[in-house]
Motif scaffolding. Structure first.
Motif, short mmCIF file in Angstrom:
data_model
loop_
_atom_site.label_atom_id
_atom_site.label_comp_id
_atom_site.label_asym_id
_atom_site.label_seq_id
_atom_site.Cartn_x
_atom_site.Cartn_y
_atom_site.Cartn_z
N UNK A 209 7.82 83.70 41.59
CA UNK A 209 7.07 82.89 42.91
C UNK A 209 6.98 81.25 42.18
N UNK A 210 7.56 80.66 43.08
CA UNK A 210 7.87 79.39 42.84
C UNK A 210 6.58 78.52 42.65
N UNK A 211 5.38 79.31 43.19
CA UNK A 211 4.16 78.46 43.15
C UNK A 211 3.28 78.71 41.97
N UNK A 212 3.78 79.69 41.17
CA UNK A 212 3.35 80.02 39.69
C UNK A 212 3.42 78.80 38.96
N UNK A 213 2.40 78.42 38.16
CA UNK A 213 2.77 77.17 36.92
C UNK A 213 3.53 77.50 35.94
N UNK A 251 14.67 77.10 39.60
CA UNK A 251 13.32 76.99 40.51
C UNK A 251 12.64 75.65 40.30
N UNK A 252 12.98 74.81 38.98
CA UNK A 252 12.20 73.81 38.56
C UNK A 252 11.41 73.93 37.25
N UNK A 253 11.32 74.93 36.63
CA UNK A 253 10.88 75.13 35.35
C UNK A 253 11.80 74.90 34.26
N UNK A 272 7.28 76.19 32.14
CA UNK A 272 6.37 75.60 33.00
C UNK A 272 7.10 74.63 33.96
N UNK A 273 6.53 74.28 35.08
CA UNK A 273 7.15 73.61 36.15
C UNK A 273 7.18 72.22 35.60
N UNK A 274 8.42 71.49 35.83
CA UNK A 274 8.70 70.21 35.37
C UNK A 274 7.53 69.31 35.99
#
Length: 276
Positions: A209-213, A251-253, A272-274
């Motif tokens: 889930x891309x909304x997860x940190x 996905x940007x992590x 973690x998200x960039x």
């Protein structure tokens, strides 16, 4: 046993010292992956560096980097680092990296990059937690099939490590103030069968889930042991971790930490998200 008080470090330029570097490579990895003397000499004279760790006059470890350029950015590629077995686990690898960083900054570099096997989680902890580097690029079968002592048997996947030499993150890591917590609130992207003598990843669809940190990606604490016991399980780990990290990066992590538990057969990459 610590050898730290007997070790000296210096930039290597003398041909006799470079010959020692070639011999040490063969002892650590075998003859298939040796960077030859002419290549080392050429690199040293054109933006590269070889730094040696010496016990008396004997070379016991080294690191080698050469100049890189991509997307209009100049950086140092830290290509190889090796230490004789009797001198491992004594802090020499860390000191070689610190010496390499100091030279790179003085020479004018702002960034250093290198690759390592993502299944070698001990190296992951060293790179990310002790040095303050990060990774957001996964490269499948980077060197193809290799036959040296450590890489034989499974594809040579690599993570690209990026080390922003003067960043606050790196300075905090070197000063001992950079901490990565256990992140127990993050979900694991892989499920594991712990019923054997060694953990085995289970086949599953990733639920990302891309909304997860952040997320955790489990990796065995000793992949070399698993490969010797059951190479098929080693392959399963290679492809499971490849899929999980590649999907997360897309996905940007990025990998910002490594969580280790004492005497555990599994450790975890912390993603973690960039910019998050």
């Amino acid at each position: 046993m610590s050898f730290q008080h007997t070790i000296t470090y210096k930039k290597i330029e003398d041909l006799k010292d470079i010959e020692q570097v070639v011999k040490l490579q063969a002892e650590v990895w075998g003859t298939d992956v040796v960077s030859p003397l002419p290549q080392l000499v050429a690199s040293i004279h054109h933006g590269g560096v070889v730094i040696g760790a010496f016990s008396d006059n004997q070379l016991v470890g080294f690191c080698y980097g050469f100049a890189g350029f991509k997307d209009k950015e100049v950086y140092l590629i830290s290509h190889m680092a090796g230490i004789l077995q009797d001198y491992q686990n004594a802090g020499i690898g860390y000191q070689l990296k610190i010496q390499q960083r100091a030279w790179a900054i003085d020479y004018g570099y702002k960034k250093m990059v290198w690759t390592f096997d993502p299944l070698e989680i001990r190296n992951g902890y060293f790179n990310v937690c002790k040095l303050g580097a990060f990774s957001k690029h996964y490269i499948p079968s980077y060197y193809g099939l290799m036959n040296d002592k450590l890489n034989k048997g499974i594809p040579s996947d690599r993570l690209l490590i990026e080390w922003d030499l003067c960043s606050k993150r790196v300075e905090a890591a070197i000063n001992g103030t950079f901490k990565t917590g256990p992140k127990v609130n993050y979900e694991s992207l892989l499920s594991i069968d712990p019923s054997n003598n060694y953990p085995t990843p289970l086949s599953q669809e990733l639920q990302l889930n891309e909304n997860h940190n952040g997320y955790l990606v489990p990796v065995p604490s000793n992949i070399q042991f698993i490969k010797k016991q059951n190479l098929d399980v080693g392959h399963k780990w290679r492809y499971a971790v490849r899929h999980a990290l590649s999907e997360a990066f897309s996905k940007g992590y990025m990998i910002t930490g490594v969580h280790r538990e004492l005497d555990s057969k599994i450790h975890f990459y912390v993603l973690e998200k960039v910019g998050g």
